[in-house]
Scaffold this active site. Structure first.
Site, PDB file in Angstrom:
ATOM      1  CG  ASN A  77      -2.239   0.938   1.032  1.00  0.00           C
ATOM      2  OD1 ASN A  77      -2.192   1.503   0.211  1.00  0.00           O
ATOM      3  ND2 ASN A  77      -3.081   0.421   1.610  1.00  0.00           N
ATOM      4  CE  LYS A  82       5.159   0.820  -2.414  1.00  0.00           C
ATOM      5  NZ  LYS A  82       4.354   1.446  -1.493  1.00  0.00           N
ATOM      6  CB  THR A  84      11.623   2.470   4.569  1.00  0.00           C
ATOM      7  OG1 THR A  84      11.032   3.747   4.581  1.00  0.00           O
ATOM      8  CG2 THR A  84      12.626   2.200   5.662  1.00  0.00           C
ATOM      9  CD  GLU A 100       5.619   3.207  -6.972  1.00  0.00           C
ATOM     10  OE1 GLU A 100       5.544   4.172  -5.905  1.00  0.00           O
ATOM     11  OE2 GLU A 100       4.367   2.714  -7.127  1.00  0.00           O
ATOM     12  NE  ARG A 153       2.235   0.290  -5.000  1.00  0.00           N
ATOM     13  CZ  ARG A 153       2.268   1.533  -4.432  1.00  0.00           C
ATOM     14  NH1 ARG A 153       2.589   2.610  -5.200  1.00  0.00           N
ATOM     15  NH2 ARG A 153       1.703   1.779  -3.285  1.00  0.00           N
TER      16      ARG A 153
HETATM   17  N1  LIG Z   1       8.573   0.614  10.094  1.00  0.00           N
HETATM   18  C1  LIG Z   1       8.413   1.964  10.118  1.00  0.00           C
HETATM   19  N2  LIG Z   1       7.959   2.372  11.253  1.00  0.00           N
HETATM   20  C2  LIG Z   1       7.721   3.889  11.166  1.00  0.00           C
HETATM   21  N3  LIG Z   1       7.624   4.616  10.134  1.00  0.00           N
HETATM   22  C3  LIG Z   1       8.033   4.146   9.022  1.00  0.00           C
HETATM   23  C4  LIG Z   1       8.519   2.731   8.686  1.00  0.00           C
HETATM   24  N4  LIG Z   1       8.938   2.354   7.500  1.00  0.00           N
HETATM   25  C5  LIG Z   1       8.636   3.562   7.082  1.00  0.00           C
HETATM   26  N5  LIG Z   1       8.346   4.615   7.709  1.00  0.00           N
HETATM   27  C6  LIG Z   1       8.026   6.043   7.440  1.00  0.00           C
HETATM   28  O1  LIG Z   1       6.848   6.253   6.673  1.00  0.00           O
HETATM   29  C7  LIG Z   1       6.723   6.903   5.699  1.00  0.00           C
HETATM   30  C8  LIG Z   1       6.465   5.910   4.441  1.00  0.00           C
HETATM   31  O2  LIG Z   1       7.475   5.022   4.238  1.00  0.00           O
HETATM   32  P1  LIG Z   1       7.853   4.806   2.544  1.00  0.00           P
HETATM   33  O3  LIG Z   1       9.215   3.855   2.860  1.00  0.00           O
HETATM   34  O4  LIG Z   1       8.362   6.074   1.948  1.00  0.00           O
HETATM   35  O5  LIG Z   1       6.852   4.160   1.996  1.00  0.00           O
HETATM   36  P2  LIG Z   1       6.248   3.674   0.640  1.00  0.00           P
HETATM   37  O6  LIG Z   1       7.591   3.762  -0.191  1.00  0.00           O
HETATM   38  O7  LIG Z   1       5.888   2.417   0.858  1.00  0.00           O
HETATM   39  O8  LIG Z   1       5.187   4.559   0.022  1.00  0.00           O
HETATM   40  C9  LIG Z   1       8.168   7.575   5.743  1.00  0.00           C
HETATM   41  O9  LIG Z   1       8.124   8.795   6.363  1.00  0.00           O
HETATM   42  C10 LIG Z   1       9.106   6.593   6.314  1.00  0.00           C
HETATM   43  O10 LIG Z   1      10.163   6.982   7.047  1.00  0.00           O
HETATM   44  N1  LIG Z   2      -0.257   3.185 -10.217  1.00  0.00           N
HETATM   45  C1  LIG Z   2      -0.045   3.995  -9.407  1.00  0.00           C
HETATM   46  C2  LIG Z   2       1.030   3.984  -8.739  1.00  0.00           C
HETATM   47  C3  LIG Z   2       1.182   5.004  -7.541  1.00  0.00           C
HETATM   48  N2  LIG Z   2       0.205   5.886  -7.397  1.00  0.00           N
HETATM   49  C4  LIG Z   2       0.226   6.967  -6.556  1.00  0.00           C
HETATM   50  C5  LIG Z   2       0.222   6.511  -4.978  1.00  0.00           C
HETATM   51  C6  LIG Z   2       0.953   7.389  -4.287  1.00  0.00           C
HETATM   52  O1  LIG Z   2       0.463   8.499  -3.826  1.00  0.00           O
HETATM   53  C7  LIG Z   2       2.197   7.766  -5.218  1.00  0.00           C
HETATM   54  C8  LIG Z   2       3.667   6.661  -4.943  1.00  0.00           C
HETATM   55  O2  LIG Z   2       3.224   5.634  -4.108  1.00  0.00           O
HETATM   56  P1  LIG Z   2       3.849   5.071  -2.869  1.00  0.00           P
HETATM   57  O3  LIG Z   2       5.268   4.672  -3.493  1.00  0.00           O
HETATM   58  O4  LIG Z   2       4.273   5.988  -1.886  1.00  0.00           O
HETATM   59  O5  LIG Z   2       3.322   4.074  -2.346  1.00  0.00           O
HETATM   60  O6  LIG Z   2       1.729   7.570  -6.391  1.00  0.00           O
HETATM   61  C9  LIG Z   2      -0.950   5.933  -8.287  1.00  0.00           C
HETATM   62  O7  LIG Z   2      -1.809   6.834  -8.094  1.00  0.00           O
HETATM   63  N3  LIG Z   2      -1.081   4.950  -9.211  1.00  0.00           N
END
Ligand SMILES: Nc1ncnc2c1ncn2[C@@H]1O[C@H](COP(=O)(O)OP(=O)(O)O)[C@@H](O)[C@H]1O
Ligand SMILES: Nc1ccn([C@H]2C[C@H](O)[C@@H](COP(=O)(O)O)O2)c(=O)n1
Length: 280
Positions: A77, A82, A84, A100, A153
């Site tokens: 989601n 992801k 991180t 991404e 993704r």
């Molecule tokens: N295990 C965790 N616990 C708390 N915060 C986290 C954790 N993993 C990531 N975060 C924080 O949550 C936010 C979203 O993480 P991110 O890795 O960017 O997610 P995604 O790439 O799936 O969108 C960032 O601010 C990150 O620093």
């Molecule tokens: N096919 C997609 C892929 C991603 N998004 C959006 C969702 C988030 O706002 C942003 C990046 O996603 P994240 O890496 O933070 O999970 O892009 C979308 O609308 N459609």
């Protein structure tokens, strides 16, 4: 010999002539052409395209006794962690990490399709998702620079999760959905998208909502919890229940609600499975 067989033979012969440095690219091209000729033997084409010393072992290819490159998708989601996770594995040598291309989605020739989509999904959903599909395909087909690729993704989740959600929630007109679906089907039927393992970071929508607020990406400030719940449900149906769409590789599920320290520990515990491209 039929015209198609003649073409296939020529393709294999010319692919084998290519240098080993070009192996990944040539494999891809041959795989694309195999599919275009209606040849269902994509894997066989790949094997033959590599070299005479290549043999096919279960889902993987080996060449000169060395393992072929491995591709892992990190799925989950929004704000599930992801990026991180990828940052953690990027510190390992021999792993190539592809995040991404969100910066492209926020700025294409001065326009911000991601922001526009959140402001008015019915008008701009097709615009963003067309661009997502293109940029993800570009990622999938780029030449690998390490034995293992971990990629955030995929073109599959773009379609099965995000496009599907826009359509099901009534925010994407049927004609836009039909055009995107035609594109997606053409791509996946004609172009080989390599993948060996899907790692699913399974987090609750509530956790994602908290992390999303913490990350504070401008475009995402208007995302309600319900949106993350809908995305979560689509992911669960696809990768856990396996009731909605084709799952292109085995799935390794990593619960992702824990704090950062525990998550890093879990990544370490799963490192071997990930690098082996295995979910058991
Ligand atoms: N295990 C965790 N616990 C708390 N915060 C986290 C954790 N993993 C990531 N975060 C924080 O949550 C936010 C979203 O993480 P991110 O890795 O960017 O997610 P995604 O790439 O799936 O969108 C960032 O601010 C990150 O620093
Ligand atoms: N096919 C997609 C892929 C991603 N998004 C959006 C969702 C988030 O706002 C942003 C990046 O996603 P994240 O890496 O933070 O999970 O892009 C979308 O609308 N459609």
């Amino acid at each position: 010999m039929s015209f198609n067989s003649l073409c296939m033979n020529n393709l294999w012969r010319s692919a084998i002539r290519l240098s080993s440095n070009a192996a990944v690219t040539s494999t891809r091209l041959v795989a694309i052409r195999c599919k275009r000729f209606g040849d269902k033997r994509g894997e066989l084409c790949q094997t033959r395209a590599h070299s005479n010393n290549t043999q096919h072992v279960s889902r993987k290819l080996v060449r000169n006794g060395k393992e072929k490159k491995l591709v892992v998708f990190i799925e989950g989601n929004i704000a599930s962690g992801k990026t991180t996770c990828l940052e953690y594995f990027s510190k390992t040598s021999n792993i190539e990490v592809l995040t991404e291309p969100v910066s492209k989605w926020r700025n294409v020739r001065g326009h911000n399709p991601l922001g526009l989509m959140y402001q008015d999904p019915t008008r701009w959903g097709i615009t963003l998702q067309t661009y997502v599909q293109l940029t993800m395909l570009d990622r999938h087909l780029s030449t690998m620079s390490a034995p293992v690729r971990m990629m955030e993704r995929s073109i599959y989740s773009a379609k099965y999760i995000f496009v599907e959600n826009l359509f099901r929630s009534g925010k994407m007109p049927e004609v836009d959905f039909a055009v995107l679906s035609e594109w997606f089907e053409w791509i996946t039927q004609n172009i080989a998208i390599p993948v060996d393992l899907i790692v699913y970071l399974q987090s609750s929508p509530q956790t994602c909502h908290e992390r999303l607020k913490e990350r504070c990406r401008e475009e995402e400030k208007i995302i309600p919890l319900e949106y993350l719940e809908a995305i979560h449900q689509l992911y669960e149906d696809w990768l856990i229940k396996k009731t909605s769409f084709n799952v292109p590789a085995p799935v390794l599920v990593i619960p992702a609600d824990d704090d950062l320290q525990k998550m890093l520990h879990q990544y370490e515990e799963n490192r071997e499975k990930i690098l082996a491209g295995s979910n058991v």
